[in-house]
Design an enzyme around this catalytic site. Structure first.
Site, mmCIF file in Angstrom:
data_model
loop_
_atom_site.group_PDB
_atom_site.id
_atom_site.type_symbol
_atom_site.label_atom_id
_atom_site.label_comp_id
_atom_site.label_asym_id
_atom_site.label_seq_id
_atom_site.Cartn_x
_atom_site.Cartn_y
_atom_site.Cartn_z
ATOM 1 N N LYS A 237 0.817 -1.177 -0.010
ATOM 2 C CA LYS A 237 0.106 0.029 0.055
ATOM 3 C C LYS A 237 0.964 1.194 0.040
ATOM 4 O O LYS A 237 2.175 0.941 0.150
ATOM 5 C CB LYS A 237 -0.852 -0.042 1.189
ATOM 6 C CG LYS A 237 -0.189 0.065 2.520
ATOM 7 C CD LYS A 237 -1.209 -0.179 3.700
ATOM 8 C CE LYS A 237 -0.409 -0.187 5.081
ATOM 9 N NZ LYS A 237 -1.268 -0.186 6.099
ATOM 10 N N TYR B 26 12.754 31.873 4.400
ATOM 11 C CA TYR B 26 11.371 32.553 4.530
ATOM 12 C C TYR B 26 11.112 32.936 5.976
ATOM 13 O O TYR B 26 11.966 32.307 6.841
ATOM 14 C CB TYR B 26 10.245 31.621 4.379
ATOM 15 C CG TYR B 26 9.878 31.393 2.854
ATOM 16 C CD1 TYR B 26 9.674 32.623 1.929
ATOM 17 C CD2 TYR B 26 9.853 30.191 1.975
ATOM 18 C CE1 TYR B 26 9.563 32.484 0.702
ATOM 19 C CE2 TYR B 26 9.735 30.123 0.875
ATOM 20 C CZ TYR B 26 9.465 31.300 0.045
ATOM 21 O OH TYR B 26 9.184 31.257 -1.319
#
Length: 368
Positions: free
Chosen positions: A38, A264
């Site tokens: 998965k 940032y």
């Protein structure tokens, strides 16, 4: 092996084979092995991984959702595929692609019988999930009589397996709880099978269960994280080889003067002259913002370079003040030596979260 020239996830199929063979060696002859693929095979590449495991002789596959199973069928997987968390809206697609549903609730049982009957199915394989303590999905032990009565009413489905899931098999301080889960599953099986009239496959063990509770292997073992190179403890990890190495390169090197900021929000301010390297990988690639501000690190020429400032969408900056390197040099984010588990620990998470987060935009390269 060639050096990276861009951000890549390098997947070593020889390491995958090693892990598969090690796990098989821990079981008795005849015990089936189910490979959990998965989430893009835990962040690698489900199609490549599943096809290779099919060549190695895996018995079963498991995915979380129906669309994952369809993708495997389209990639050439012919082995049985168990869908662990199917949604009723996709049941016809599941049948169309010969996938096998986990039946975990009364609602799901009734809806699947209805669609299987409508599609004129006979003895369609299903897997009955019992909840023995994880308290996530599954029928309770006192649902056995109800289940048998429903199964006796229809010929549209047939039980391929009954299974449960261990909650804390990696934690030996919870051994009493795990042994109680195993005993509960045995009790359920002993009640269920005589009334059913035939013996389905029994399975409860995940990777840590395989290694810590060999008496609970039953007919089949399920392994996810072990195939990809991780146990759930230092003792287990010694037997596994991580299959994935996340690599990138240095795009640019900067000299930062005292008092200058980086990235940032000016999240890092230098208290002395330093050198930084900007790398072409960021939170859109799976390196979350939690790894910034000195918590995460990469490895350059065998030395750790901490991530400084905020992680950007497509870039991170690292401190290379004491590392002899140049633009274009290879950088290891995680791999066999500096592992995903070690990096994940820096932000108090687990290897599963880090490796399954690697974006599909990162190029996969396979070592065969």
């Amino acid at each position: 092996m060639p050096k990276a020239q861009e951000t890549i996830l390098e997947i070593d199929l020889k390491a995958l084979k090693h892990n598969f063979e090690y796990l098989k060696s821990q079981t008795k002859p005849g015990t089936k092995l189910l490979a959990v693929v998965k989430a893009f095979a835990y962040g690698s590449d489900a199609n490549e991984i599943a096809n290779y495991l099919q060549e190695l002789g895996v018995d079963y596959f498991a995915v979380a959702y129906i669309h994952e199973g369809i993708a495997l069928r389209q990639a050439g997987i012919t082995k049985p595929i168990l869908v662990l968390h199917p949604q009723a809206v996709n049941f016809k697609l599941l049948i169309d692609h010969c996938l096998e549903p986990s039946i975990y609730s009364t609602k799901i049982l009734n809806e699947f019988i209805e669609i299987a009957t409508k599609e004129k199915q006979t003895h369609y394989p299903v897997h009955i999930k019992f909840n023995t303590g994880l308290n996530r999905l599954g029928f309770a032990e006192n649902n056995v009589d109800y289940l048998i009565s429903k199964l006796k009413e229809t010929t549209s489905i047939k039980v391929a397996s009954i299974f449960s899931h261990l909650a804390a098999s990696e934690d030996l301080t919870e051994k009493a709880f795990t042994l109680n889960q195993i005993q509960s599953f045995k009790n359920i099986s002993e009640d269920f099978i005589p009334m059913l009239g035939y013996k389905p496959i029994l399975h409860i063990c995940n990777t840590s269960g395989i290694l810590n509770y060999p008496e609970a292997h039953f007919d089949m073992i399920r392994t996810g994280i072990g195939l990809y190179g991780f146990g759930n403890s230092e003792k287990e990890n010694k037997h596994f080889k991580p299959i994935a190495t996340l690599k990138t390169i240095i795009s640019q090197i900067h000299t930062i003067e005292k008092g200058q900021s980086i990235g940032y929000n000016r999240a890092y301010k230098s208290d002395a002259q330093m050198k930084t390297a900007t790398l072409p990988i960021g939170h859109a690639d799976g390196i979350g913002r939690q790894y910034g501000k000195g918590k995460g690190f990469v490895t350059i020429h065998g030395q750790r370079a901490p991530i400084i400032g905020n992680v950007c969408m497509d870039m991170i900056m690292v401190n290379i003040t004491n590392i002899d390197c140049k633009e274009g040099d290879e950088v290891i984010v995680f791999g066999p030596d500096s592992t995903a588990e070690q990096l994940a620990e820096q932000v108090h998470t687990i290897s599963y979260e880090l490796i399954t987060a690697i974006s599909q935009r990162v190029k996969r390269v396979f070592l065969k």
